[in-house]
Design an enzyme around this catalytic site. Structure first.
Site, PDB file in Angstrom:
ATOM      1  N   HIS A 132      -0.283   6.318  -3.483  1.00  0.00           N
ATOM      2  CA  HIS A 132      -0.429   6.986  -2.187  1.00  0.00           C
ATOM      3  C   HIS A 132       0.884   7.570  -1.688  1.00  0.00           C
ATOM      4  O   HIS A 132       0.891   8.565  -0.977  1.00  0.00           O
ATOM      5  CB  HIS A 132      -1.026   6.011  -1.172  1.00  0.00           C
ATOM      6  CG  HIS A 132      -2.470   5.779  -1.425  1.00  0.00           C
ATOM      7  ND1 HIS A 132      -2.959   4.595  -1.913  1.00  0.00           N
ATOM      8  CD2 HIS A 132      -3.534   6.610  -1.314  1.00  0.00           C
ATOM      9  CE1 HIS A 132      -4.268   4.701  -2.078  1.00  0.00           C
ATOM     10  NE2 HIS A 132      -4.639   5.901  -1.713  1.00  0.00           N
ATOM     11  N   ARG A 178      -7.332  12.718   5.005  1.00  0.00           N
ATOM     12  CA  ARG A 178      -7.075  11.275   4.945  1.00  0.00           C
ATOM     13  C   ARG A 178      -6.656  10.843   6.345  1.00  0.00           C
ATOM     14  O   ARG A 178      -5.548  11.163   6.781  1.00  0.00           O
ATOM     15  CB  ARG A 178      -5.956  10.979   3.946  1.00  0.00           C
ATOM     16  CG  ARG A 178      -6.312  11.262   2.496  1.00  0.00           C
ATOM     17  CD  ARG A 178      -5.117  10.957   1.616  1.00  0.00           C
ATOM     18  NE  ARG A 178      -5.466  10.823   0.211  1.00  0.00           N
ATOM     19  CZ  ARG A 178      -5.316  11.786  -0.698  1.00  0.00           C
ATOM     20  NH1 ARG A 178      -4.858  12.965  -0.349  1.00  0.00           N
ATOM     21  NH2 ARG A 178      -5.635  11.563  -1.963  1.00  0.00           N
ATOM     22  N   ARG A 228     -12.315  11.814   6.314  1.00  0.00           N
ATOM     23  CA  ARG A 228     -12.618  10.528   5.694  1.00  0.00           C
ATOM     24  C   ARG A 228     -12.224   9.424   6.654  1.00  0.00           C
ATOM     25  O   ARG A 228     -11.093   9.409   7.153  1.00  0.00           O
ATOM     26  CB  ARG A 228     -11.844  10.376   4.383  1.00  0.00           C
ATOM     27  CG  ARG A 228     -12.222   9.091   3.661  1.00  0.00           C
ATOM     28  CD  ARG A 228     -11.505   8.961   2.350  1.00  0.00           C
ATOM     29  NE  ARG A 228     -10.087   8.715   2.551  1.00  0.00           N
ATOM     30  CZ  ARG A 228      -9.206   8.657   1.552  1.00  0.00           C
ATOM     31  NH1 ARG A 228      -9.591   8.885   0.309  1.00  0.00           N
ATOM     32  NH2 ARG A 228      -7.940   8.400   1.789  1.00  0.00           N
ATOM     33  N   GLU A 237     -15.320   6.861  -6.095  1.00  0.00           N
ATOM     34  CA  GLU A 237     -13.987   6.506  -6.606  1.00  0.00           C
ATOM     35  C   GLU A 237     -13.959   5.115  -7.234  1.00  0.00           C
ATOM     36  O   GLU A 237     -12.897   4.574  -7.511  1.00  0.00           O
ATOM     37  CB  GLU A 237     -12.913   6.664  -5.525  1.00  0.00           C
ATOM     38  CG  GLU A 237     -13.233   5.999  -4.207  1.00  0.00           C
ATOM     39  CD  GLU A 237     -12.206   6.304  -3.119  1.00  0.00           C
ATOM     40  OE1 GLU A 237     -11.127   6.837  -3.408  1.00  0.00           O
ATOM     41  OE2 GLU A 237     -12.510   5.977  -1.960  1.00  0.00           O
ATOM     42  N   ASN A 258      -8.255   9.579  -8.338  1.00  0.00           N
ATOM     43  CA  ASN A 258      -7.082   8.686  -8.326  1.00  0.00           C
ATOM     44  C   ASN A 258      -7.533   7.235  -8.457  1.00  0.00           C
ATOM     45  O   ASN A 258      -7.059   6.491  -9.309  1.00  0.00           O
ATOM     46  CB  ASN A 258      -6.294   8.838  -7.023  1.00  0.00           C
ATOM     47  CG  ASN A 258      -5.927  10.276  -6.741  1.00  0.00           C
ATOM     48  OD1 ASN A 258      -5.877  11.082  -7.650  1.00  0.00           O
ATOM     49  ND2 ASN A 258      -5.679  10.601  -5.488  1.00  0.00           N
ATOM     50  N   ASP A 259      -8.455   6.843  -7.595  1.00  0.00           N
ATOM     51  CA  ASP A 259      -8.940   5.465  -7.672  1.00  0.00           C
ATOM     52  C   ASP A 259      -9.922   5.282  -8.820  1.00  0.00           C
ATOM     53  O   ASP A 259      -9.944   4.230  -9.456  1.00  0.00           O
ATOM     54  CB  ASP A 259      -9.598   5.060  -6.345  1.00  0.00           C
ATOM     55  CG  ASP A 259      -8.535   4.708  -5.311  1.00  0.00           C
ATOM     56  OD1 ASP A 259      -7.570   4.021  -5.670  1.00  0.00           O
ATOM     57  OD2 ASP A 259      -8.661   5.147  -4.157  1.00  0.00           O
ATOM     58  N   ARG A 272      -2.603   2.849 -10.149  1.00  0.00           N
ATOM     59  CA  ARG A 272      -2.209   4.256  -9.996  1.00  0.00           C
ATOM     60  C   ARG A 272      -0.732   4.402  -9.661  1.00  0.00           C
ATOM     61  O   ARG A 272      -0.171   5.485  -9.752  1.00  0.00           O
ATOM     62  CB  ARG A 272      -3.078   4.940  -8.939  1.00  0.00           C
ATOM     63  CG  ARG A 272      -3.037   4.236  -7.597  1.00  0.00           C
ATOM     64  CD  ARG A 272      -4.140   4.704  -6.694  1.00  0.00           C
ATOM     65  NE  ARG A 272      -3.782   5.916  -5.977  1.00  0.00           N
ATOM     66  CZ  ARG A 272      -4.556   6.496  -5.070  1.00  0.00           C
ATOM     67  NH1 ARG A 272      -5.742   6.002  -4.800  1.00  0.00           N
ATOM     68  NH2 ARG A 272      -4.170   7.582  -4.451  1.00  0.00           N
ATOM     69  N   CYS A 311     -11.672  15.626  -5.276  1.00  0.00           N
ATOM     70  CA  CYS A 311     -10.511  15.723  -4.383  1.00  0.00           C
ATOM     71  C   CYS A 311      -9.360  14.801  -4.797  1.00  0.00           C
ATOM     72  O   CYS A 311      -8.430  14.605  -4.022  1.00  0.00           O
ATOM     73  CB  CYS A 311     -10.919  15.451  -2.942  1.00  0.00           C
ATOM     74  SG  CYS A 311     -11.598  13.810  -2.697  1.00  0.00           S
TER      75      CYS A 311
END
Ligand code: PEP
Ligand code: MG
Length: 591
Positions: free
Chosen positions: A209, A316, A352, A456, A479-480, A490, A527
């Protein structure tokens, strides 16, 4: 970072490498961002304030105790030998936070000498440390250690009193290359991009992140650069290349000229890309791809406006909650979302809801986190799991988003969904909030904004056909998804080949999710950071994805890649990649 005093600074050019996280060339002096120095003058309080100030101190002590208990629980994940070494230290700290001489001394300094708690802690700890050091006897090392323990616990109490951010960037001169051992996402949110020429850290991986936040800043950034902090002294001149992941300390004039030439070439390239702003994002055979932007921090909005994005595919919302003492209330959140929706001028904004937990710490939510810390926070309570446990937080955020929907098109997205029951539970709350607002006559959009989910987790991807019955759209978070599928963090450091979104297993999950969404006739976007890699765009199109959301700066490059291929080429590429045995083979296919 080494200090200059008494050490000769090397004049030889030195090169280091790390993980390229955000492109661009930065030239400037390196300075390290340290924890803020704690020093307090003997600030006095009024006698009338003794009770309130003492209560503030007791709160900070209890907060410190909570943090240490949490840390102690986390230690249970360490090998036994490490536990036996660290546990006594934590116990010593916890003891000092009880009715110890330190705590009693501070109370007296506040009550009798009218000292502000910060100064009282500082002075009492210093006095005790000095007294320990002045003791006679043979165990000099033990005395030094005990004195340092007193000072360390006092720093913790003071940090909890002042709620100082972990890092302070305010003292660094403009044009500096910011260096740090590591940065948390909340630290990255405090960085003012115009003040810096670039960012380097010794720890961190490409899709953590922190990396996501740094890309959003638009500054050249390299993470996981080992050795630089040890080699540099404050003010050392450096060149960083955020695309190659290269750092040059003490650059020669030849290297400086080469870097300046690359800087100029980059500006020319950016100008050429800017001309694509209005060009459609479509393949050579006119298959249209919807390119949207991810938004991490509000100052990205002007850049998003220039990028040619059609809306925000992932906002986010964590930034709204970070680096605050108190949680933002419904009105504050409504204002923030409304400003963003208005700035997008009719283009949709997918908000989100708070994805907190794992590596995204939110200080203001400290009281909401479970009493016992989880050994594996990424596998425990996070995202929608936490929100469903705290419906008050969830409802406040949903109400604010719905109120902002009066200003333009909005979509609501749930993070970290793994089970259909989570969406059903979220719907109940969402409906209740919607009805309540309508009943009260609050101004919201005519129809209820769509509620969708992030895909995810492997569970969500594999159950996509079922989840599609409850969700109004999907957004694939690679990513996740990569982290959980490959069981590889990650934020893994550079050089780790474990974490790779190009693994064919991940591509299959993307493909299957797309098929499930198409069968259910709901929109699906992607995304994760993979969406911002131009070389991956043809592959993702071939896998059936027609909507990509990425950090604004990446949009022109991805658009250029899309405009250079046909949908047939994309399909062919995807078929080959799905059949490939590993990520290296896929990479070779991408060229
Ligand atoms: C993802 O996991 O791919 C994603 C987009 O969410 P985040 O990076 O915020 O976890
Ligand atoms: Mg995610």
């Amino acid at each position: 970072m080494r200090q200059t005093e008494g050490r000769p600074s090397p004049k030889r050019e030195l090169r280091f490498y790390g993980h390229p996280v955000s492109p661009g060339i930065g030239i400037g002096p390196i300075y390290e961002a340290l924890e803020p120095k704690l020093s307090f003058s003997s600030k006095k309080i009024q006698a009338a304030d003794i009770a309130a100030e003492t209560a503030r101190f007791e709160d900070a002590v209890s907060q410190s105790r909570k943090q240490l208990i949490k840390l102690k629980t986390k230690l249970s994940g360490l090998p036994e030998q490490s536990q036996t070494e660290i546990s006594p230290l934590i116990d010593a700290y916890l003891h000092m936070l009880g009715n110890s001489r330190l705590i009693r001394g501070v109370r007296t300094r506040i009550g009798d000498r009218l000292l502000a708690p910060e100064a009282a802690v500082m002075e009492e700890a210093e006095a005790q440390a000095e007294a320990i050091l002045a003791l006679t006897g043979s165990d000099e090392e033990g005395r030094a250690r005990r004195a340092e323990e007193v000072r360390e616990i006092s720093r913790r109490i003071i940090r909890n009193l002042t709620r100082l951010p972990f890092r302070s960037f305010a003292d660094l001169a403009p044009g500096t290359i910011l260096a740090a051992e590591f940065l948390r996402p909340a630290d990255a949110a405090l960085i003012q991009p115009t003040n810096f020429a670039g960012i380097i850290t010794a720890e961190g991986g490409a899709d953590g992140h922190t990396a996501v936040m740094l890309r959003a800043l638009g500054l050249p950034a390299i993470l996981g650069a080992t050795g630089v902090l040890e080699a540099a002294t404050p003010g050392t001149l450096a060149i960083i290349d955020g695309e190659a992941g290269e750092i040059i300390l003490h650059p020669s004039s030849k290297s400086l000229m080469a870097a300046q030439a690359r800087l100029a070439a980059r500006s020319r390239n950016l100008r050429a890309l800017a001309r694509l702003q209005r060009a459609p994002a479509e393949t050579t055979d006119h298959v249209a791809i919807d390119l949207q932007a991810n938004l991490e921090l509000p100052f990205e909005l002007p850049m998003i406006a220039e990028s040619g994005a059609h809306g925000i595919g992932l906002m986010r919302s964590e930034f709204i909650f970070m680096n605050r003492e108190k949680l933002p209330d419904e009105d504050t959140q409504t204002q923030i979302y409304t400003d963003i929706v208005q700035a997008m001028d009719g283009d949709p904004v997918t908000i989100r809801v708070l994805d907190w937990g794992s590596d995204k710490e939110v200080e203001a939510l400290a009281d909401y986190t479970p009493d016992t810390a989880e050994a594996n926070p990424a596998l425990g309570l996070r995202g929608i799991r936490l929100l469903l446990r705290h419906p008050d937080l969830f409802e406040t955020q949903l109400a604010a988003i719905l109120r902002a929907s009066a200003a333009g098109p909005v979509r609501v997205m749930l993070p970290m969904v793994g089970f259909q029951a989570e969406i059903i539970a979220a719907w109940e709350i969402y409906d209740r909030v919607w009805r309540r607002l309508k009943r009260r006559g609050v101004w919201v959009s005519e129809s209820r904004p769509p509620l969708g989910i992030m895909i995810e987790t492997p569970a969500a991807a594999l159950a996509a056909a079922h989840l599609a019955k409850h969700a109004e759209f999907f957004a694939i978070g690679t990513n996740d998804l990569t982290m959980y599928t490959l069981a590889a963090d990650r934020s893994l450091p550079v050089g780790s080949k474990l974490y790779d979104p190009l693994e064919p297993t991940i591509l299959r999950l993307i493909y299957e999710t797309g098929v499930a969404a198409n069968n259910a006739r709901i929109p699906v976007s992607l995304c994760g950071e993979l969406a911002s890699r131009p070389e991956a765009a043809p592959l993702l199109i071939g896998l059936g994805i027609r909507q990509l959301s990425m950090h604004g700066a990446a949009i022109p490059r991805v658009k250029r890649a899309i405009r250079a291929v046909s949908s047939r080429q994309c399909l062919h590429l995807a078929a080959q990649a799905l059949a490939a045995a590993d990520a290296d083979t896929v990479r070779a296919l991408l060229g």
